[in-house]
Design an enzyme around this catalytic site. Structure first.
Site, mmCIF file in Angstrom:
data_model
loop_
_atom_site.group_PDB
_atom_site.id
_atom_site.type_symbol
_atom_site.label_atom_id
_atom_site.label_comp_id
_atom_site.label_asym_id
_atom_site.label_seq_id
_atom_site.Cartn_x
_atom_site.Cartn_y
_atom_site.Cartn_z
ATOM 1 N NE ARG A 170 58.054 17.678 8.462
ATOM 2 C CZ ARG A 170 58.261 16.829 9.479
ATOM 3 N NH1 ARG A 170 58.823 15.665 9.254
ATOM 4 N NH2 ARG A 170 57.932 17.171 10.700
ATOM 5 C CD GLU B 262 53.215 14.039 7.536
ATOM 6 O OE1 GLU B 262 52.974 15.073 6.907
ATOM 7 O OE2 GLU B 262 53.917 14.008 8.569
#
Length: 777
Positions: free
Chosen positions: A324, A726
């Site tokens: 990520r 997030e």
């Protein structure tokens, strides 16, 4: 009225989604009546466990004497690795993470044995009495040392597009450097805890503070040598998780279950804060070496970054975290020719794990550091350089990993924030202030966010739910997501209420339980409301369709014309109370419960080529922060913060704004005050609130302006909303770069301050000294 004589009750007249509803447990939280795992009434005969921890970072155990432990007051049993009936492993992906060390310890604080006693205090006291002899081995503690030793938990990864080397050769301007960004402790208010209760026929019921009940079920079953159907894991709520309870609750769940199975008595294992911080992993720290080529306007034409992270002693989730990070290095910027490398350094420290953002913040901050540097090199406002490099609408809109961006709103969002925050006028005012202030320097920064939403691993993007409508018209919903304070239950309840046309007060959510919805994914990757909301909507819609067909058969008209709104069913000119229709349907033997399922469409990812369509959509945002820095002490203050976040068509604006505010302060803590420090022996010295500094109320800006950007998700997400878990954590990049801007003012913005994160007072003073030295040179 429509042709059938039924009122047209669209969303303008009635809507349960999109409303600012309070958290479903808010009253219970305030009154202290919300039940957490440690609040569950203990069954008679409950025992308490504690873990015996290693005091070496890397060593072989040559001898272990547990006689004093076993003889200590209240101790019932002491268990070692050989007492585990099944598999001694709790690793979520690669099986390299033992529940109890078996001859080899790989970090200081690693569990070696379990003490079970009649009380929590007696178990903890006994655990300190062990005598262990070690043969010390060399220890690697930093990501830089791991790189130098080629010590990795996984093979390094590489993503490239274009021809970076040739692009560098053609670039009129170049810059290179390095950056270190530290890790972060999750610091949930409720620590790690599990309560295991043995049942009949080898059954085990584990109450656990976890974001991933299904994984806990698997780990416990394997540790006990059983099948998953023997184990039930339940979690009503957590007092915070932030990723720390995604995979690492497995150690506590399995240890409690092992002891309970061995003794055939309930066992509770509750971690004290010191033990929790010594044992569990944190956000991965990153070290970067970067190089960038750009033209004289500031447009990036080539970029390279080599990232290495402190994975810790085992793989845990480091691979997906690094992936990520690689996929978020671009953030909001088009990079035509780029090479991104990432490695997961194996170190003799806690095995680092998921943390809100899951590598995305660590990837994106590197390119923001580069942009900030380019702007200073060219004497330009960083906002102008950022805007010049933004992804475009119809061109320059393909990411380095091959996903075409079709929902880009960063141009409009940043323009709106620039105007509402008076960015340009404040920039001028700050320059004037700094001109006449030799010690206190102000800084200002605006930073954007583009964050991909979905699990890196495609198969995890699925969810299930159950919806029950009872004869009295009340509704119970159960889904695979876990509630950690973020409001997932509230949002799912709103979705169900909306779908069935009832008031929210009719709907109740129950504890997440592996015996109800099976094979669930972790509540992580900002997908909780997306996945579970869709699954619950699917279940509720099936019930609604059955009720509509029944209503049409009873009262006439077409089932497609029956409407559910405001606790009423509108059918063939009649207004039938929802509860009345439900009661009639029950007597007619209409099924009033249903399951629902959802799998995010269109996702694919090739981990070998690091190419594909890993994200369902992107969430966008931007923030402006203004700080003042004391250049003599390194102290600083956030004076004002403006944040604008793209929540799509928000399911609950009140909860979403709260999530943005919380993420902003948490991210600010990561980048400024929350320093993790290990001594040369490998002991984490910042393992308590006295030494680890999370932001307090005094650190929050008095002027804090948070708004949601008006938008509607281009993808068919739940009611066209967007994730809010997030992405907002990246908004306080603006705080870090505002501090860097203030330090830069010491040298008239001619020198790039070498500022690492967290930007503690010490780091700020080092950067100030470096700017002054460069100015004098």
């Amino acid at each position: 009225m429509n042709d059938a004589g039924t009122p047209n009750l669209g969303t303008a007249q009635w809507n349960e989604v999109g409303r600012a509803r309070p958290h479903e447990s808010a009253v219970l939280h305030v009154l202290g009546q919300a039940t957490y795992t440690d609040d569950i009434p203990e069954i008679a005969g409950t025992l308490h466990a504690a873990l015996g921890l290693s005091n070496r970072a890397h060593a072989r155990i040559t001898a272990i004497d547990l006689e004093q432990v076993a003889a200590s007051r209240g101790v019932v049993a002491v268990l070692l690795a050989q007492d585990i009936p099944g598999t001694n492993d709790c690793g979520p992906i690669i099986h390299d993470d033992p529940i109890l060390a078996d001859g080899l310890v790989q970090y200081l604080g690693q569990p070696v044995f379990i003490v079970v006693a009649d009380s929590h205090d007696n178990a903890r006291r006994a655990a300190k009495l062990a005598k262990v002899d070690y043969e010390d081995l060399p220890a690697i503690l930093t990501p830089q040392a791991a790189r130098a030793a080629a010590s990795y938990v996984l093979p390094p990864m590489r993503l490239a597009r274009g021809d970076a080397e040739n692009a560098f050769a053609r670039a009129p301007c170049r810059a290179k450097g390095e950056l270190y960004v530290g890790g972060q402790e999750q610091f949930y208010l409720e620590g790690q805890i599990a309560y295991a209760i043995p049942g009949e026929d080898r059954g085990m019921h584990v109450y656990c503070s976890t974001q991933h009940p299904s994984e806990m079920q698997h780990v416990v079953a394997h540790a006990l040598g059983l099948h998953s159907h023997h184990v039930v894991v339940e979690c009503r709520r957590m007092g915070g998780g932030f990723g720390g309870k995604e995979s690492q609750s497995a150690l506590w769940a399995s240890a409690a279950a092992i002891a309970a199975a061995r003794l055939r008595r309930p066992v509770k294992l509750r971690a004290d804060r010191d033990d929790d911080m010594l044992v569990t992993g944190k956000r991965h720290c990153f070290h970067y070496e970067y190089e960038v080529g750009y033209d004289r306007e500031g447009r990036i034409v080539a970029a390279k970054v080599d990232m290495v992270t402190r994975a810790g002693y085992s793989a845990d989730l480091s691979g997906p975290v690094a992936t990520r990070a690689v996929c978020h290095f671009d953030n909001t910027y088009y990079l035509s020719d780029v090479e991104i490398r990432a490695a997961c350094g194996k170190t003799n420290t806690q095995s680092n794990t998921a943390f809100r953002g899951f590598g995305g913040p660590q990837g994106a901050i590197a390119i923001e550091y580069v942009i900030d540097e380019i702007a200073r090199n060219l004497g330009r406002d960083p906002l102008d350089i950022r805007r010049l490099n933004f992804y475009g609408r119809l061109e320059r809109n393909v990411t380095p990993y091959g996903q075409t961006i079709v929902d880009n709103v960063i141009h409009e969002l940043v323009a709106e924030l620039e105007e509402t925050s008076d960015y340009r006028a404040r920039r001028v005012a700050i320059s004037e202030y700094n001109r006449t202030s030799p010690v206190l320097k102000k800084g200002l920064a605006i930073t954007p966010v583009k964050f991909g939403i979905a699990f890196n691993v495609t198969h995890l993007n699925q969810a299930g739910a159950l919806v029950h409508v009872y004869v009295d018209g009340s509704i119970l919903v159960n889904h695979g997501g876990t509630e950690m304070g973020q409001g997932i239950n509230t949002k799912v309840m709103q979705v169900v209420a909306h779908e069935l046309g009832v008031d929210l007060e009719r709907v109740r959510a129950t504890a997440t339980n592996t015996s109800k919805v099976a094979n669930t994914s972790a509540t992580a990757a900002s997908t909780g409301a997306d996945l579970n909301g869709k699954a619950a909507q699917d279940a509720a819609r099936k019930i609604r369709d059955r009720l509509a067909a029944f209503a049409a058969a009873q009262f006439g008209g077409e089932a497609s014309e029956v409407q559910f709104a405001a606790d009423t069913v509108f059918v063939a000119g009649r207004e039938v109370p929802f509860s009345e229709l439900v009661a009639k349907a029950y007597l007619a033997r209409v099924q009033l419960w249903s399951d629902g399922f959802y799998a995010t469409p269109g996702l694919h990812w090739d981990p070998k080529t690091m190419n594909g369509h890993p994200f369902s959509y992107y969430a966008y945002g931007a923030a402006v922060s203004e700080v003042v820095v004391d250049t003599l002490t390194g102290e600083w203050k956030l004076l004002r913060a403006d944040a604008l976040y793209d929540a799509g068509n928000s399911l609950n604006p009140a909860i979403d704004i709260g999530q943005v505010e919380g993420a902003f302060i948490q991210g600010m803590g990561w980048l400024t005050t929350e320093e993790l420090w290990w001594n040369p022996a490998g002991k984490l010295m910042t393992h308590a609130p006295s030494t680890y500094k999370i932001p307090g109320i005094s650190d929050c800006p008095e002027d804090f302006r948070v708004r949601l950007f008006k938008n509607r998700n281009a993808e068919d997400s739940i009611h066209r909303s967007k994730a809010v878990g997030e992405p907002p954590l990246l908004l306080p990049f603006s705080v870090f770069f505002a501090i860097r801007d203030a330090i830069s003012a010491v040298g008239g913005h001619k020198v790039n301050p070498p500022l690492n994160a967290p930007a503690t007072c010490e780091e700020i003073l080092k950067a100030v000294a470096a700017v002054e030295a460069a100015q004098d040179a």
